[in-house]
Design an enzyme around this catalytic site. Structure first.
Site, PDB file in Angstrom:
ATOM      1  N   CYS A 184       0.803  -1.227   0.000  1.00 47.93           N
ATOM      2  CA  CYS A 184       0.000   0.000   0.000  1.00 47.93           C
ATOM      3  C   CYS A 184       0.832   1.270   0.000  1.00 47.93           C
ATOM      4  O   CYS A 184       0.301   2.368  -0.190  1.00 47.93           O
ATOM      5  CB  CYS A 184      -0.945  -0.005   1.204  1.00 47.93           C
ATOM      6  SG  CYS A 184      -2.021  -1.458   1.275  1.00 47.93           S
ATOM      7  N   HIS A 334      -3.521   6.909   1.896  1.00 42.27           N
ATOM      8  CA  HIS A 334      -3.916   5.583   1.435  1.00 42.27           C
ATOM      9  C   HIS A 334      -5.286   5.257   2.028  1.00 42.27           C
ATOM     10  O   HIS A 334      -5.515   5.408   3.240  1.00 42.27           O
ATOM     11  CB  HIS A 334      -2.871   4.557   1.874  1.00 42.27           C
ATOM     12  CG  HIS A 334      -3.352   3.146   1.807  1.00 42.27           C
ATOM     13  ND1 HIS A 334      -3.922   2.598   0.668  1.00 42.27           N
ATOM     14  CD2 HIS A 334      -3.361   2.151   2.744  1.00 42.27           C
ATOM     15  CE1 HIS A 334      -4.252   1.344   0.914  1.00 42.27           C
ATOM     16  NE2 HIS A 334      -3.923   1.048   2.153  1.00 42.27           N
ATOM     17  N   ASN A 364     -10.160  -0.751   0.186  1.00 40.32           N
ATOM     18  CA  ASN A 364      -8.705  -0.653   0.166  1.00 40.32           C
ATOM     19  C   ASN A 364      -8.185  -1.265  -1.131  1.00 40.32           C
ATOM     20  O   ASN A 364      -8.209  -2.484  -1.298  1.00 40.32           O
ATOM     21  CB  ASN A 364      -8.135  -1.391   1.384  1.00 40.32           C
ATOM     22  CG  ASN A 364      -6.622  -1.330   1.471  1.00 40.32           C
ATOM     23  OD1 ASN A 364      -5.945  -1.000   0.509  1.00 40.32           O
ATOM     24  ND2 ASN A 364      -6.084  -1.657   2.641  1.00 40.32           N
TER      25      ASN A 364
END
Length: 408
Positions: A184, A334, A364
């Site tokens: 990520c 993020h 996500n």
């Protein structure tokens, strides 16, 4: 290369490289500065004359060589794009296969929907679409791309997906293309890497793509993880510019391997190989065929890590950029969990109206989350030319990093 402190040690290219400049210099909004604050001019010696004398240490007089060539330059973000799969999976859809509910998921994460690859869709096709949109916005022809960086932890080829993206985009000049694996945090690392190639090696156009398909590594019977992840791709075109127009003001990059136990998808032994045995061969040979486990995560520890480390990283990047927190127009994190986003914004004293979030619609999406959210914010008119953005990624590794950038 750029190091975690935000300093820069450029390798100066020439036809015959005889040495490297080792003076660390900071990347700030005005370009290159030496530690003492004086402007540093980076030169390449003329490779056509005097190279043998330089190699032998005898040197070359000024009359025997041409004027040195200045290679220092800045970089800026000039285009963005994104792509998502067609299949939308809602919280209610997940409630049909695991013990959960729309309320349970949305209250704890802020997520209501996510997109998942299906049918003939692939991560590569999403990445190509996102990259093509970024090039179109920047009005850059594929043949003018010098480098393609594919930031992903889920490539469709063990040896990397970037070359296939380069091919599909129609880059006939065969520019360098390679993958960056940092989960990520991947997109932020890709952004800084692009700056390094431009500032230190004279590249002009670098396409940075963040794309992941974590749905393929999710245990869809585990309600603690399957509710979180989706698939997507996002891209930006980073372009060389005069140092006065530099759009990457500062950055901060970090890793902590000790935290790997809290978030991972490790190689596991194939149970079928164990059942078959060695078939009379020598012990432990031939090697067993590896496969990856599903994503395993300690949610509480990852939350603590994020709300502690991310604000510190952004503050460090701001300090290196010489900018106050009040200079931030947008906070772009993020998109992992709305609680994390809110907690970081509170610690940095950034009001909710200046926080970019599309987590509710996509979940996500790992390395894709920052460029995906940026693309939507730019195309909706929220982010405008000249706006300063504090972007930060964090995740498996553990890795985390931030960059202070200006849009266009």
């Amino acid at each position: 290369m750029a190091n975690a402190s935000g300093l820069f040690t450029p390798s100066v290219p020439s036809l015959r490289l005889r040495g490297r400049i080792q003076t660390p210099i900071g990347i700030y909004r005005t370009g290159f500065l030496s530690p003492e604050g004086f402007s540093l001019m980076v030169f390449c010696s003329n490779p056509a004359q005097g190279s043998d004398k330089l190699a032998s240490g005898s040197g070359a007089s000024s009359s025997e060589s041409r004027a040195p060539r200045l290679v220092s330059q800045g970089c800026k973000l000039v285009g963005c794009g994104s792509a998502v799969p067609t299949l939308k999976v809602s919280n209610d859809d997940l409630a049909k296969i695991v013990d959960t509910s729309d309320e349970w998921i949305s209250v704890r994460t802020g997520i209501r929907n996510r997109r998942v690859l299906s049918g003939k869709e692939s991560l590569t096709t999403l990445a190509v679409e996102a990259g093509r949109k970024a090039l179109q916005m920047a009005q850059v022809d594929p043949d003018d791309v010098d480098l393609v960086l594919m930031c992903t932890s889920t490539p469709e080829d063990l040896f990397g997906s970037a070359p296939q993206i380069q091919k599909a985009l129609g880059c006939k000049s065969n520019p360098l293309a390679y993958d960056i694996t940092a989960a990520c945090s991947g997109f932020v690392l890709g952004l800084v890497s692009a700056a390094c190639h431009i500032r230190g090696a004279g590249f002009q156009n670098v396409l940075v793509i963040g794309a992941d398909a974590l749905s393929q590594y999710v245990d869809w019977t585990d309600r603690g993880t399957c509710i979180l992840f989706g698939d997507a791709a996002g891209a930006v075109l980073v372009q060389a510019c005069d140092s006065e127009e530099d759009g990457l003001f500062g950055f901060d990059l970090n890793s902590d391997g000790d935290g790997q136990r809290h978030l991972n998808a490790t190689i596991k032994e194939n149970e079928m190989d164990n059942a078959l045995g060695s078939n009379g061969s020598v012990l432990d040979f031939p090697p067993k065929r590896p496969s990856y486990s599903c994503i395993k995560m300690n949610g509480k520890e990852v939350f603590r890590f994020a709300v502690r480390s991310v604000p510190q990283s952004i503050e460090s990047a701001l300090e290196k950029a010489g900018l106050p927190g009040s200079s931030i127009d947008w906070l772009l994190l993020h998109q992992a969990n709305q609680r994390i986003i809110d907690a970081v914004a509170t610690r940095l004293e950034v009001p909710p109206e200046r926080v970019i979030s599309n987590l509710a619609n996509y979940g996500n999406t790992s390395a894709a989350s920052i460029p995906l959210a940026l693309d939507e914010a730019v195309r909706s008119g929220k982010v405008k030319a000249g706006h300063t953005i504090a972007a930060a990624g964090f995740g498996a590794g553990l890795t985390w990093g931030s960059a202070i950038v200006r849009w266009r």
